[in-house]
Design a protein around this motif. Sequence first.
Motif, PDB file in Angstrom:
ATOM      1  N   ALA A  31       0.833  -1.200   0.000  1.00  0.00           N
ATOM      2  CA  ALA A  31       0.000   0.000   0.000  1.00  0.00           C
ATOM      3  C   ALA A  31       0.873   1.259   0.000  1.00  0.00           C
ATOM      4  CB  ALA A  31      -0.937   0.001   1.206  1.00  0.00           C
ATOM      5  N   GLU A  32       1.942   1.246   0.775  1.00  0.00           N
ATOM      6  CA  GLU A  32       2.849   2.390   0.814  1.00  0.00           C
ATOM      7  C   GLU A  32       3.586   2.557  -0.520  1.00  0.00           C
ATOM      8  OE1 GLU A  32       3.323   4.734   3.206  1.00  0.00           O
ATOM      9  OE2 GLU A  32       1.681   3.821   4.310  1.00  0.00           O
ATOM     10  N   VAL A  33       3.981   1.444  -1.115  1.00  0.00           N
ATOM     11  CA  VAL A  33       4.654   1.500  -2.416  1.00  0.00           C
ATOM     12  C   VAL A  33       3.728   2.116  -3.444  1.00  0.00           C
ATOM     13  CG1 VAL A  33       5.614   0.112  -4.303  1.00  0.00           C
ATOM     14  CG2 VAL A  33       6.208  -0.437  -1.938  1.00  0.00           C
ATOM     15  N   GLU A  34       2.486   1.663  -3.477  1.00  0.00           N
ATOM     16  CA  GLU A  34       1.514   2.188  -4.446  1.00  0.00           C
ATOM     17  C   GLU A  34       1.249   3.672  -4.202  1.00  0.00           C
ATOM     18  OE1 GLU A  34       0.359   0.849  -7.184  1.00  0.00           O
ATOM     19  OE2 GLU A  34       1.429  -1.018  -6.794  1.00  0.00           O
ATOM     20  N   LYS A  35       1.231   4.071  -2.957  1.00  0.00           N
ATOM     21  CA  LYS A  35       0.998   5.484  -2.638  1.00  0.00           C
ATOM     22  C   LYS A  35       2.123   6.347  -3.208  1.00  0.00           C
ATOM     23  CE  LYS A  35       0.221   8.589   1.259  1.00  0.00           C
ATOM     24  NZ  LYS A  35       0.120   8.701   2.713  1.00  0.00           N
ATOM     25  N   VAL A  36       3.363   5.929  -3.002  1.00  0.00           N
ATOM     26  CA  VAL A  36       4.505   6.688  -3.524  1.00  0.00           C
ATOM     27  C   VAL A  36       4.494   6.698  -5.045  1.00  0.00           C
ATOM     28  CG1 VAL A  36       7.034   6.744  -3.669  1.00  0.00           C
ATOM     29  CG2 VAL A  36       5.930   6.324  -1.481  1.00  0.00           C
ATOM     30  N   VAL A  37       4.209   5.546  -5.651  1.00  0.00           N
ATOM     31  CA  VAL A  37       4.158   5.457  -7.111  1.00  0.00           C
ATOM     32  C   VAL A  37       3.098   6.398  -7.662  1.00  0.00           C
ATOM     33  CG1 VAL A  37       3.592   3.937  -9.056  1.00  0.00           C
ATOM     34  CG2 VAL A  37       5.105   3.128  -7.249  1.00  0.00           C
ATOM     35  N   SER A  38       1.925   6.419  -7.033  1.00  0.00           N
ATOM     36  CA  SER A  38       0.848   7.290  -7.529  1.00  0.00           C
ATOM     37  C   SER A  38       1.177   8.770  -7.334  1.00  0.00           C
ATOM     38  CB  SER A  38      -0.480   6.948  -6.853  1.00  0.00           C
ATOM     39  OG  SER A  38      -0.435   7.261  -5.475  1.00  0.00           O
ATOM     40  N   GLU A  39       1.842   9.112  -6.233  1.00  0.00           N
ATOM     41  CA  GLU A  39       2.208  10.506  -5.984  1.00  0.00           C
ATOM     42  C   GLU A  39       3.286  10.996  -6.953  1.00  0.00           C
ATOM     43  OE1 GLU A  39       1.037  12.861  -3.814  1.00  0.00           O
ATOM     44  OE2 GLU A  39      -0.546  11.469  -3.250  1.00  0.00           O
ATOM     45  N   LEU A  40       4.167  10.113  -7.377  1.00  0.00           N
ATOM     46  CA  LEU A  40       5.269  10.504  -8.257  1.00  0.00           C
ATOM     47  C   LEU A  40       4.967  10.292  -9.737  1.00  0.00           C
ATOM     48  CD1 LEU A  40       8.340   9.161  -6.234  1.00  0.00           C
ATOM     49  CD2 LEU A  40       7.499  11.508  -6.393  1.00  0.00           C
ATOM     50  N   ALA A  41       3.819   9.733 -10.037  1.00  0.00           N
ATOM     51  CA  ALA A  41       3.465   9.445 -11.436  1.00  0.00           C
ATOM     52  C   ALA A  41       3.461  10.727 -12.267  1.00  0.00           C
ATOM     53  CB  ALA A  41       2.103   8.764 -11.502  1.00  0.00           C
ATOM     54  N   GLY A  42       4.233  10.705 -13.346  1.00  0.00           N
ATOM     55  CA  GLY A  42       4.264  11.824 -14.276  1.00  0.00           C
ATOM     56  C   GLY A  42       5.064  13.028 -13.810  1.00  0.00           C
ATOM     57  N   LYS A  43       5.790  12.895 -12.712  1.00  0.00           N
ATOM     58  CA  LYS A  43       6.564  14.025 -12.189  1.00  0.00           C
ATOM     59  C   LYS A  43       8.048  13.796 -12.441  1.00  0.00           C
ATOM     60  CE  LYS A  43       3.167  15.172  -8.706  1.00  0.00           C
ATOM     61  NZ  LYS A  43       2.851  15.238  -7.287  1.00  0.00           N
TER      62      LYS A  43
END
Length: 109
Positions: free
Chosen positions: A36-48
């Motif tokens: 869940a934490e990995v997915e959160k970081v991935v979603s926050e950094l997506a496209g940045k």
Amino acid sequence: MRYVAAALLCALGNKDINAANMEKILKGAGVDVDSAEVEKVVSELAGKNTEELIAEGMEKISSVPAGGGAAAPAAAAGGAAGGDAPKEEAKKEESEEEEDDDMGFGLFD
């Protein structure tokens, strides 16, 4: 913090910041992975762009005052109240350390 570090290591290695790459890095370091934490970081950094994010963070943190000066005098005052006993004890410890320093050989012998 470990998840952000794994994401930055992915970026540093020119790999996509995705769950698989991050989990591989974290597991390689012996870290228990919370998906869940990995997915959160991935979603926050997506496209940045990570370089831009780091530069933005450095700009923000530079405005934070580094007020560590007040703690040092308090620590010094506490040490001064100890009296003469710590000085004698320090001398004994110092002499013991000096005996062990060379351990029978010198650095350049």
